[in-house]
Every structure is written in C-alpha cells, then in structure tokens.
Design an enzyme around this catalytic site. Structure first.
Site: not given
Ligand code: DX5
Ligand code: ZN
Length: 215
Positions: A7, A32, A34, A36, A65, A67, A136, A141-144, A174, A176, A196-197
């Site tokens: 991501s 991927h 994202d 938003m 993706h 959102m 999900m 909404g957020f990575g990490g 998707d 964590g 992602g992270s």
């Molecule tokens: C969250 C996103 C994910 C996000 C995953 O809303 O849909 O795709 O980037 O990030 P990690 O892998 O850091 O949880």
């Molecule tokens: Zn995503």
C-alpha cells in the site's frame, strides 16, 4: 503462496515513482492505492489525477481501494485513470450489486470491502459476482494500525463458503499485516495480503516482501 499488494499510503509521496519501482523490483504483485474522501473515513488522500500520473511508472496492476461515500459516482474516473481492480465498501452505497455490475461494465475487476464490524452474511449474496472481497483488519482511514484479530474468523468463514460453492472469488486482507501475523492470515484463507507500513517503514523492504511472498 500469497500475493503481495504494497500500500503506497505509507510510501514517501514526494518520490512516488521510486517508491513504486522499488516494490516492483522486490517482487510485489499489485500496487494497492488507498483513496479516502474525508467523509467515509476521517482522512483524505488522492484521486484519479495522481493515479493517472503514476500509471506510467509501472506495469503492475493497480488495486484501487475506494474509501469514499457513494463510490458509484467515481468509477469511470478511476477506471480511465488506470485502475485494474476497483474495490468499494459495502457500507458506502445502497447499491452494492449495481455498483459491482457498473465496475465490470468498465472492463475491470470488481471488489467489495467490508469493515471490521460488518459480518460476512451481508455480502454472501454477491460473493459469486465479485472478483475479490477485501476484508478490513483495521478500521479504514490510516496506515500503521494494529491487526484486529476477529478478522481471522471472518476470513475462514468466507473461505469455507467460497470453497463449498466453487466460487472464483479471491480474499484480500488489509490492515496491520506484518511478518509476524501473515502466516495465520494466509492459513485462515487470504489470497492477497496488503501491507503498507510493514513494507515502506522497514529498513529492509526487500526482505519483508520476500518473506511475505513465501508464506
Ligand atoms: C487503511 C488502508 C490500508 C493501509 C494499510 O485504511 O486501507 O491499505 O494502507 O496500512 P498498514 O499495512 O500499515 O496497516
Ligand atoms: Zn487499503
């Protein structure tokens, strides 16, 4: 073996070309992306213009993706910008079945995403119609964020229904995902892992992708 979809939400946005080429070289299967809208989720990212400009830097399929509320309004824009797969949220439209048909009419693959609180029963009737279900494992909404464990049961329930009915539907997970929990997620039935992270914030992204791909 799972397919890996890094991501770019956690990538360095000032150097997206490099960030995408890097994961392609390291063996990523998809990119991927994202999207938003600050409405469906409390964060704003990017739109079709950015996707159009990064389309030329890689041949990897773009796994978009959405959102966003009422995703049906933007399907054509994202398809024209270069999306190969569009996933939208079950919670974001009254017309899940129609939206799937509309994505397919654009000649690309369709996915439906479900939030952590959304049960599998709500998408059971459209399972056969979609190319993938995006489970999900964090609140979007957020990575990490940390992986929500109840996603594992949801993945295995989905997998059982898919196998029992001989559907071709893939399961993408998707949120964590990292080297420590990926094995459990794949054992539960995931076909595609989004990370992602775990990839972009690592000092050894190549090693992480390699490990995840071997699971
Ligand atoms: C969250 C996103 C994910 C996000 C995953 O809303 O849909 O795709 O980037 O990030 P990690 O892998 O850091 O949880
Ligand atoms: Zn995503």
């Amino acid at each position: 073996m799972a397919k890996i979809a890094p991501s770019i939400l956690s990538a360095d946005f000032s150097n997206l070309e490099q960030e995408i080429k890097k994961v392609e070289d390291f063996g990523a299967d998809f990119i991927h992306i994202d999207v938003m809208d600050g409405n469906f989720v409390p964060n704003i990212t990017l739109g079709p213009c950015v996707i159009e400009s990064i389309r030329k830097v890689t041949n990897l399929p773009f796994d978009v993706h959405l959102m966003v509320e009422n995703p049906e309004r933007y399907l054509k824009d994202f398809a024209e910008a270069g999306a190969d797969i569009i996933s939208f949220h079950q919670e974001a439209t009254h017309h899940v079945h129609r939206t799937i048909q509309d994505i397919k009419k654009l000649g690309i693959k369709a996915g439906v995403a479900i939030n952590p609180a959304t049960p599998v029963s709500l998408i059971e009737d459209i399972l056969e119609e979609v190319d993938l279900i995006l489970v999900m494992s964090v609140n979007p909404g957020f990575g990490g964020q940390s992986f929500i464990k109840s996603a594992l049961k949801k993945i295995s329930t989905l997998k059982q229904i898919i196998l029992k009915n001989n559907y071709k539907t893939l399961i993408e997970v998707d949120g964590g995902i990292n080297e420590d929990n990926a094995e459990k997620i794949v054992k539960a039935g995931a076909d595609i892992l989004v990370a992602g992270s775990a990839i972009y914030k690592s000092c050894d992204p190549k090693g992480v992708i390699k490990k995840l791909k071997l699971i």
